[in-house]
Design a protein around this motif. Structure first.
Motif, short mmCIF file in Angstrom:
data_model
loop_
_atom_site.label_atom_id
_atom_site.label_comp_id
_atom_site.label_asym_id
_atom_site.label_seq_id
_atom_site.Cartn_x
_atom_site.Cartn_y
_atom_site.Cartn_z
N TYR A 230 -0.60 15.89 1.90
CA TYR A 230 -0.94 16.99 2.16
C TYR A 230 -0.90 17.61 0.37
O TYR A 230 -1.04 19.47 0.19
CB TYR A 230 -0.66 17.61 2.77
CG TYR A 230 -1.35 17.69 4.39
CD1 TYR A 230 -2.74 18.03 4.24
CD2 TYR A 230 -0.97 16.85 5.15
CE1 TYR A 230 -3.03 17.80 6.12
CE2 TYR A 230 -1.36 16.21 6.54
CZ TYR A 230 -2.72 16.86 6.47
OH TYR A 230 -3.36 16.48 8.13
N GLY A 231 0.54 17.21 -0.10
CA GLY A 231 1.46 18.11 -1.19
C GLY A 231 0.31 17.55 -2.52
O GLY A 231 -0.24 16.61 -2.35
N LEU A 232 0.81 18.43 -3.99
CA LEU A 232 0.24 18.77 -4.81
C LEU A 232 0.59 16.91 -5.53
O LEU A 232 1.67 16.54 -5.21
CB LEU A 232 0.75 19.19 -5.80
CG LEU A 232 -0.61 20.20 -6.50
CD1 LEU A 232 0.79 21.44 -6.94
CD2 LEU A 232 -1.33 20.65 -5.88
N ARG A 233 -0.27 15.85 -6.26
CA ARG A 233 -0.10 14.78 -6.31
C ARG A 233 0.05 15.05 -8.32
O ARG A 233 1.71 14.00 -8.57
CB ARG A 233 -1.26 13.60 -6.34
CG ARG A 233 -0.69 12.27 -6.76
CD ARG A 233 -1.74 11.38 -6.74
NE ARG A 233 -2.96 11.75 -7.60
CZ ARG A 233 -4.04 11.06 -7.65
NH1 ARG A 233 -4.51 10.19 -6.31
NH2 ARG A 233 -5.04 11.62 -8.49
N ASP A 234 -0.50 15.63 -9.47
CA ASP A 234 -0.48 15.80 -10.48
C ASP A 234 -0.98 16.97 -10.99
O ASP A 234 -2.08 17.46 -10.34
CB ASP A 234 -1.81 14.97 -10.64
CG ASP A 234 -1.18 13.37 -10.56
OD1 ASP A 234 -0.95 12.49 -10.83
OD2 ASP A 234 -2.98 12.80 -10.51
N ASN A 254 4.01 12.30 -7.80
CA ASN A 254 4.24 12.79 -7.41
C ASN A 254 4.08 13.44 -5.55
O ASN A 254 3.67 13.05 -5.01
CB ASN A 254 4.22 14.93 -7.21
CG ASN A 254 5.44 15.49 -6.61
OD1 ASN A 254 6.66 15.06 -6.79
ND2 ASN A 254 4.94 15.69 -5.59
N VAL A 255 5.61 12.87 -4.77
CA VAL A 255 5.02 12.21 -3.28
C VAL A 255 7.00 13.03 -3.26
O VAL A 255 7.72 12.76 -1.93
CB VAL A 255 5.55 11.40 -2.92
CG1 VAL A 255 3.95 10.23 -2.90
CG2 VAL A 255 6.86 10.76 -3.70
N ALA A 256 7.59 14.28 -3.61
CA ALA A 256 8.50 15.01 -3.30
C ALA A 256 7.68 16.98 -3.30
O ALA A 256 6.81 17.03 -3.45
CB ALA A 256 9.30 15.01 -4.28
#
Length: 295
Positions: A230-234, A254-256
């Motif tokens: 569900y988080g932002l990637r780019d 991103n996966v943090a």
């Protein structure tokens, strides 16, 4: 009075009665019924009250503050009534009119949000509510604007976005000081309003030029909503210098849940995060908290 005149009057009366009877018959024939009618409000039968004696207001984004307007009909007949709310600028209200059907003996309870923008002079203000001849004065106490002591340049500063998924995910939810993704959808975070459509942006505008050397992005990451799904990637980080936006950092894949972007410090009047993709297929831009520091 002559017999001829009497006959004319009687004939006119009969004609009117026939017309009314015909109208009633026509209404019944088409299955109609007479509408329920509420009377005009009697000012002496309306009541105005607040659930608090004083509204405390802080001039910060996303502050949950206000009062409950209690708009009642103490009479024995149902009415339609209006209540008008006013307050002097720069304060604003979530609504300036309450218009409602009020059954006899009923009190309508309406939440009213009171907002004071950054820089509002502290002191006493008054909200005026009127309905007919009824008047209600609700006092408001605006506190001095808070000062951030952590070095976060984005705290308590105006923020805007390309779109907002309201009412749960306003832009100001990303600068409210709450980094906890477990509070998502309840008290914190920004979510855009256009699923699967990129780019989006979230922008903080300063009162005066500030030197920025680091931007921290907290995207959605909890047990229920993991960042990998569900988080932002780019995204890109940009600083406005003069009239131009300069890209100072780029994040890809991103996966943090939290990412700090360090760059050569720049003095600018605003900064923004331009979101380019989510880890969710055809997803949203989700930022729990956005922070900026000099270094």
């Amino acid at each position: 009075m002559t017999r001829t005149l009497w006959r004319r009057l009687i004939g006119l009366s009969r004609g009117r009665k026939a017309a009314v009877a015909g109208a009633v018959i026509a209404l019944v024939a088409i299955g109609g019924t007479a509408p329920a009618v509420a009377g005009r409000p009697d000012p002496t039968r309306l009541s105005l009250a607040s659930d608090v004696s004083l509204v405390q207001v802080n001039p910060i984004p996303c502050a949950n503050q206000g009062f409950q307007l209690q708009f009642g009909n103490t009479g024995r007949a149902d009415v339609y009534a209006d209540a008008f709310l006013e307050v002097k600028a720069p304060l604003t209200l979530s609504r300036n009119l309450v218009s409602s059907y009020l059954p006899a003996g009923y009190t309508l309870k309406v939440p009213i949000t009171v907002t004071a923008p950054r820089g509002t002079a502290p002191g006493r203000y008054t909200i005026t509510v009127r309905s007919g001849e009824r008047r209600l004065a609700v006092p408001v106490e605006v506190a001095p604007g808070p000062v951030d002591t952590t070095g976060n340049l984005a705290r308590y500063v105006p923020v805007t976005a390309s779109s907002e998924n309201l009412p749960s995910y306003p832009a100001c939810g990303a600068v409210d000081g709450d980094r906890d993704s477990n509070h998502w959808a309840t008290t914190t975070g920004w979510n855009d309003a256009n699923k699967g459509a990129f780019p989006d942006w979230l922008q903080v505008t300063f009162d005066k030029p500030e030197t920025i050397g680091r931007v921290d992005v907290y995207t959605l990451d909890s047990t229920k909503y993991p960042v990998a799904k569900y988080g932002l990637r780019d995204w890109d980080v940009q600083v406005r210098v003069g009239e131009d936006w300069q890209t100072v950092a780029q994040v890809r894949g991103n996966v943090a849940g939290q990412v700090s972007s360090h760059f050569t410090p720049l003095t600018g009047t605003a900064f923004r995060v331009v979101t380019l993709a989510s880890n969710e297929t055809a997803g949203y831009s989700r930022v729990v908290e956005l922070e900026a520091y000099a270094s």
